[in-house]
Design an enzyme around this catalytic site. Structure first.
Site, PDB file in Angstrom:
ATOM      1  N   SER A 434       3.490   2.019  -0.745  1.00 23.60           N
ATOM      2  CA  SER A 434       3.693   3.461  -0.929  1.00 23.60           C
ATOM      3  C   SER A 434       4.939   3.735  -1.757  1.00 23.60           C
ATOM      4  CB  SER A 434       3.820   4.209   0.398  1.00 23.60           C
ATOM      5  OG  SER A 434       3.687   3.385   1.492  1.00 23.60           O
ATOM      6  N   HIS A 455      -3.245   2.880  -4.054  1.00 27.66           N
ATOM      7  CA  HIS A 455      -2.547   3.541  -2.953  1.00 27.66           C
ATOM      8  C   HIS A 455      -3.500   4.454  -2.171  1.00 27.66           C
ATOM      9  CE1 HIS A 455       0.834   6.466  -1.586  1.00 27.66           C
ATOM     10  NE2 HIS A 455       0.594   5.543  -0.686  1.00 27.66           N
ATOM     11  N   GLU A 467      -4.669   6.718  -5.225  1.00 24.41           N
ATOM     12  CA  GLU A 467      -3.887   6.696  -6.473  1.00 24.41           C
ATOM     13  C   GLU A 467      -4.026   5.290  -7.052  1.00 24.41           C
ATOM     14  OE1 GLU A 467       0.230   9.006  -6.729  1.00 24.41           O
ATOM     15  OE2 GLU A 467      -0.036   8.094  -4.787  1.00 24.41           O
ATOM     16  N   ASN A 505       3.747  10.979  -3.516  1.00 25.47           N
ATOM     17  CA  ASN A 505       4.982  10.947  -2.732  1.00 25.47           C
ATOM     18  C   ASN A 505       6.173  11.473  -3.530  1.00 25.47           C
ATOM     19  OD1 ASN A 505       3.963  10.144  -0.306  1.00 25.47           O
ATOM     20  ND2 ASN A 505       4.152   7.960  -0.756  1.00 25.47           N
TER      21      ASN A 505
HETATM   22  P1  NAD Z   1       1.233  -2.374   9.513  1.00 22.46           P
HETATM   23  O1  NAD Z   1       2.571  -2.832   9.960  1.00 22.46           O
HETATM   24  O2  NAD Z   1       0.376  -1.597  10.418  1.00 22.46           O
HETATM   25  O3  NAD Z   1       0.390  -3.623   9.036  1.00 22.46           O
HETATM   26  C1  NAD Z   1       0.886  -4.673   8.267  1.00 22.46           C
HETATM   27  C2  NAD Z   1       0.067  -5.918   8.586  1.00 22.46           C
HETATM   28  O4  NAD Z   1       0.403  -6.912   7.651  1.00 22.46           O
HETATM   29  C3  NAD Z   1       0.326  -6.512   9.980  1.00 22.46           C
HETATM   30  O5  NAD Z   1      -0.900  -6.671  10.650  1.00 22.46           O
HETATM   31  C4  NAD Z   1       0.972  -7.857   9.683  1.00 22.46           C
HETATM   32  O6  NAD Z   1       0.624  -8.842  10.640  1.00 22.46           O
HETATM   33  C5  NAD Z   1       0.361  -8.158   8.339  1.00 22.46           C
HETATM   34  N1  NAD Z   1       1.086  -9.159   7.550  1.00 22.46           N
HETATM   35  C6  NAD Z   1       2.418  -9.343   7.435  1.00 22.46           C
HETATM   36  N2  NAD Z   1       2.647 -10.398   6.595  1.00 22.46           N
HETATM   37  C7  NAD Z   1       1.436 -10.832   6.167  1.00 22.46           C
HETATM   38  C8  NAD Z   1       1.011 -11.872   5.322  1.00 22.46           C
HETATM   39  N3  NAD Z   1       1.886 -12.678   4.739  1.00 22.46           N
HETATM   40  N4  NAD Z   1      -0.307 -12.056   5.109  1.00 22.46           N
HETATM   41  C9  NAD Z   1      -1.203 -11.255   5.715  1.00 22.46           C
HETATM   42  N5  NAD Z   1      -0.859 -10.261   6.545  1.00 22.46           N
HETATM   43  C10 NAD Z   1       0.445 -10.054   6.782  1.00 22.46           C
HETATM   44  O7  NAD Z   1       1.515  -1.569   8.157  1.00 22.46           O
HETATM   45  P2  NAD Z   1       0.639  -0.431   7.472  1.00 22.46           P
HETATM   46  O8  NAD Z   1       1.077   0.900   7.968  1.00 22.46           O
HETATM   47  O9  NAD Z   1      -0.792  -0.801   7.544  1.00 22.46           O
HETATM   48  O10 NAD Z   1       1.146  -0.534   5.985  1.00 22.46           O
HETATM   49  C11 NAD Z   1       0.722  -1.533   5.103  1.00 22.46           C
HETATM   50  C12 NAD Z   1       1.053  -1.134   3.676  1.00 22.46           C
HETATM   51  O11 NAD Z   1       0.428   0.086   3.350  1.00 22.46           O
HETATM   52  C13 NAD Z   1       2.529  -0.903   3.419  1.00 22.46           C
HETATM   53  O12 NAD Z   1       2.840  -1.345   2.138  1.00 22.46           O
HETATM   54  C14 NAD Z   1       2.673   0.603   3.521  1.00 22.46           C
HETATM   55  O13 NAD Z   1       3.768   1.111   2.805  1.00 22.46           O
HETATM   56  C15 NAD Z   1       1.374   1.039   2.900  1.00 22.46           C
HETATM   57  N6  NAD Z   1       0.926   2.387   3.280  1.00 22.46           N
HETATM   58  C16 NAD Z   1       1.043   2.800   4.558  1.00 22.46           C
HETATM   59  C17 NAD Z   1       0.607   4.077   4.898  1.00 22.46           C
HETATM   60  C18 NAD Z   1       0.710   4.554   6.318  1.00 22.46           C
HETATM   61  O14 NAD Z   1       0.648   5.783   6.530  1.00 22.46           O
HETATM   62  N7  NAD Z   1       0.811   3.695   7.286  1.00 22.46           N
HETATM   63  C19 NAD Z   1       0.049   4.917   3.918  1.00 22.46           C
HETATM   64  C20 NAD Z   1      -0.085   4.432   2.619  1.00 22.46           C
HETATM   65  C21 NAD Z   1       0.360   3.157   2.313  1.00 22.46           C
END
Ligand code: NAD
Length: 720
Positions: A434, A455, A467, A505
């Site tokens: 993000s 995104h 996006e 954002n």
């Molecule tokens: P999250 O913490 O829920 O999930 C992350 C996952 O990645 C975990 O299950 C973790 O075990 C796994 N992980 C860590 N290292 C890893 C690896 N080396 N290989 C495989 N898996 C691995 O996080 P999230 O909220 O799902 O966010 C993930 C991404 O999406 C981030 O970059 C975040 O900025 C982006 N994002 C999040 C949102 C939101 O609202 N949560 C919205 C848009 C984008």
């Protein structure tokens, strides 16, 4: 040949029983669909006159030469037509009524063969005939209220007389597209057959009507006389519906209730009077800003879709994908991909994370089964589209990877370089980051041309926007494949260039900046929420921050402040920072600007929390009184200005894409059309004046750009 135009042909032909009939076929030249532009409506008038001038005809069959029947009026003409004013529009609709009534009054039976989509004006055409036969794959409906207007070519008059007031209200107020079985059930059509049988069935109806087996005059009488409803039925049908529909549509969308009022007012009248009521109401509604903006939204959506289709045509196939990370986003992406039919590998480093991701997907599929959108067999089949894994074993066959691991540049770098070594040379890598720059993430990759941002928004299954972020080295092929995959997932992709916050954002955080200023100057954050919700946002800023998560917001804010220090860096603490420092992370730990309790359905319900107010005191510097108008200006100006900057900086290509991204990505009130439409509506000069005044007090976040000032001077707008 009775008539030959650019869109309409009328020929003479015989029915199986030897009746001499006219066949009117819509087949607009050089277009893939039939539309009722002003020119086509004028042709229809001429064609009807030509039919009237013929002798000895025994019937009329209306049909289409394309896959669709008629998709509706030509919406690209709406803004220029609406500009001509109320009197013109009323007169225009009365003229169309004249043409449609002439079809209804022809001295022989008439029938429509509905082969495909028949919406809006297209549906109103088919309501003019005595009978209707429908292909089993066709759909009909009157979606005008979704554009902030109402059916103005007889839909509000004929449909209730054909299918009953209650059904017509449901169709018109809901703007639904109705399948053949549903249309048959309520009596909107007389028969449903396969596409191949359509013409034969329509001709058979004309023969039976000519033989006296079907009483076409009775059908006509029903359509042209007042609705048969006693006062109690009237009360039930209209008053109850108005209350229900008003509640559902909300105060910003008046068209559905206005349509019911038109049906009600015309119910006791014969055709001409009822149509006059409809024409007047249509003209009034068409001049509203809501209709203007919703029509604009439709046109912008077309721009966005066309751009995506162009990319899609160049895209290499995306048949097998993978997502890295099975968290909130990874799990959502896997579900969405599987649900729409693209098999996906879901890789994580932890077993329990995978279990959690799968559980979430199962829950979402189960809801679909509950809502009868899927059978349990279909659910089982779709679930097999998700293949959980802890290794890169099968990544050799993957066409596209979405990285969705934790938001940490080092982890993302490591994961992306690792996966690059496991996939084929043509595999497209994308990141769901993000905040981290796509150019920065591309630095360590061997094939940066195969990499871009993808995104998604949370929750993935609900939010329509994706996006697609083009980095400096991203190839067209990578963008095309990513756009195609987003479309295959049922999403709306918008391609933007790389910058901190990308488009959505980058625009959202200045809005939060406006919120922070308001709180510091003494505004009550709950009051700000209420004002912005009344303005049309699905949730106010404090509530939205709680949903996003205060940790995420603080982190993203840092990135934005670093990227745009002149206007986004702040001295001292903000209310957002104070919440975070006090471990109030929002919904994720049940306390933020509000506290959260579980409601009866187990969903978080926000309640006032005095502790939050006590904490916020730390940042309150003044005790200013703000009117609702002040609050709206202080919230909206920074958001709108940042949208302008994104357009000027080439982050987004067109006003249409910028506005649609805000509507689809952060729930910008659709009836306001988007940030740039909002500036246009206020007038660029007026907006600049407002922003300059606020900039004097609050600084560069509110300062208009030189180019915008120039636009104001030149009397220019974002949309012509
Ligand atoms: P999250 O913490 O829920 O999930 C992350 C996952 O990645 C975990 O299950 C973790 O075990 C796994 N992980 C860590 N290292 C890893 C690896 N080396 N290989 C495989 N898996 C691995 O996080 P999230 O909220 O799902 O966010 C993930 C991404 O999406 C981030 O970059 C975040 O900025 C982006 N994002 C999040 C949102 C939101 O609202 N949560 C919205 C848009 C984008």
């Amino acid at each position: 040949m009775i008539y030959q135009g650019n869109a309409i042909t009328v020929t003479r032909r015989d029915t199986p029983n030897g009746n001499d009939i006219a066949m009117l076929t819509f087949d607009l030249k050089d277009e893939s669909v039939n539309k009722l532009s002003s020119a086509v409506v004028a042709e229809l008038g001429e064609a009807v006159k030509a039919i009237q001038a013929e002798n000895s005809l025994k019937g009329l069959l209306i049909a289409s030469g394309k896959d669709v029947f008629i998709v509706g009026a030509d919406i690209t003409e709406f803004h220029s037509l609406f500009d001509k004013g109320e009197a013109y529009l009323e007169e225009m609709n009365l003229k169309v009524h004249g043409i449609f009534n002439a079809i209804e009054d022809l001295p022989f039976p008439t029938v429509t063969a509905i082969n495909g989509l028949a919406l809006g004006g297209g549906c109103e055409v088919l309501l003019t005939t005595d009978f209707r036969v429908m292909g089993d794959k066709a759909k009909i409906g009157l979606p005008e209220t979704k554009l902030g207007i109402l059916p103005g070519w007889g839909g509000c008059v004929r449909l209730p007389r054909i299918i009953g007031a209650d059904n017509a209200i449901e169709w018109i107020a809901g703007g639904t597209e109705n399948r053949a079985d549903a249309a048959l059930k309520v009596g909107a059509v007389d028969a449903v057959v396969t596409a191949e049988q359509l013409e034969e069935a329509a001709l058979d109806i004309l023969d039976r009507a000519n033989a006296g087996e079907l009483d076409y005059q009775a059908r006509r009488a029903e359509k042209t006389s007042p609705l048969k409803l006693n006062p109690i039925e009237q009360m039930m049908a209209f008053e109850t519906a108005k209350g229900y529909v008003a509640g559902k549509a909300g105060p910003h969308y008046p068209a559905p209730v206005e349509a019911i009022k038109v049906i009600q007012k015309g119910a006791g009248e014969e055709r001409g009077r009822a149509q006059a009521i409809e024409a007047k109401a249509f003209a009034k509604l068409a001049l509203s800003s809501v209709a203007f903006n919703l029509v604009g939204l439709f046109l912008n959506d077309q721009v966005v879709k066309k751009k995506a289709s162009k990319y899609e045509k160049q895209a290499q196939p995306v048949k097998q994908t993978a997502v890295l990370g099975a968290g909130i986003m990874g799990g959502g992406i896997a579900y969405q991909s599987a649900s729409k039919g693209t098999p996906i590998l879901m890789k994580d480093i932890k077993d329990d994370a995978i279990e959690l991701g799968l559980k979430e997907a199962r829950k979402l599929f189960a809801k679909q089964v509950e809502r009868k959108k899927l059978t349990t067999e279909q659910m089982a089949e779709k679930l097999t589209n998700i293949r959980p894994t802890l290794s890169y074993g099968d990544f050799g066959n993957v066409d596209l990877v979405v990285e969705a691991v934790v938001e940490n540049p080092k982890v993302k770098d490591a994961v992306l370089t690792e996966v690059e070594g496991m996939v084929s040379e043509n595999t497209i890598l994308t990141s769901n980051t993000s905040t981290i720059s796509i150019n920065r993430l591309a630095q360590n990759l061997k094939r940066p041309e195969n990499f871009c941002g993808m995104h998604f928004f949370n929750p993935v299954h609900r939010m329509p926007l994706v996006e697609v972020i083009r980095g400096e080295k991203t190839s067209d092929a990578a963008v095309a494949a990513t756009v195609a995959y987003a479309r295959a997932m049922g999403k709306t992709p918008i391609v933007v260039n790389d910058c901190p916050g990308f488009l959505v954002n980058r625009v959202l955080f200045p809005y939060f900046g406006g919120f922070s200023f308001l709180v510091e100057q003494g505004a009550d954050f709950q009051h700000v929420d209420k004002v912005m919700e009344k303005f049309g946002w699905p949730m106010g800023p404090a509530y939205l921050l709680d949903v996003v998560g205060l940790d995420t917001a603080v982190h993203a804010n840092e990135v934005m402040a670093e990227g745009f220090p002149d206007r986004m860096a702040r001295d001292g603490k903000t209310a957002i920072q104070v919440m975070y420092d006090n471990d109030r992370l929002g919904q994720k730990n049940d306390k933020g600007f509000y506290a959260y309790e579980e409601d009866k359905k187990g969903k978080p319900k926000k309640v006032t929390d005095e502790a939050a107010y006590a904490l916020v005191k730390e940042v309150v510097k003044e005790h200013k009184e703000f009117s609702d108008e002040d609050i709206i200006a202080r919230m909206m100006v920074p958001l709108c200005l940042e949208t302008v900057r994104c357009l000027e900086d080439g982050i987004v290509a067109t006003p249409a894409e910028a506005d649609m991204a805000l509507i689809y990505g952060i729930g910008f009130p659709p009836f306001r059309g988007g940030a740039l439409r909002y500036i246009d509506a206020m007038g660029v000069a007026e907006f600049v004046k407002l922003a300059e005044g606020l900039a004097e007090e609050l600084g560069p976040l509110y300062a208009p750009t030189d180019k915008l000032r120039q636009m104001a001077q030149n009397n220019e707008q974002f949309y012509s």
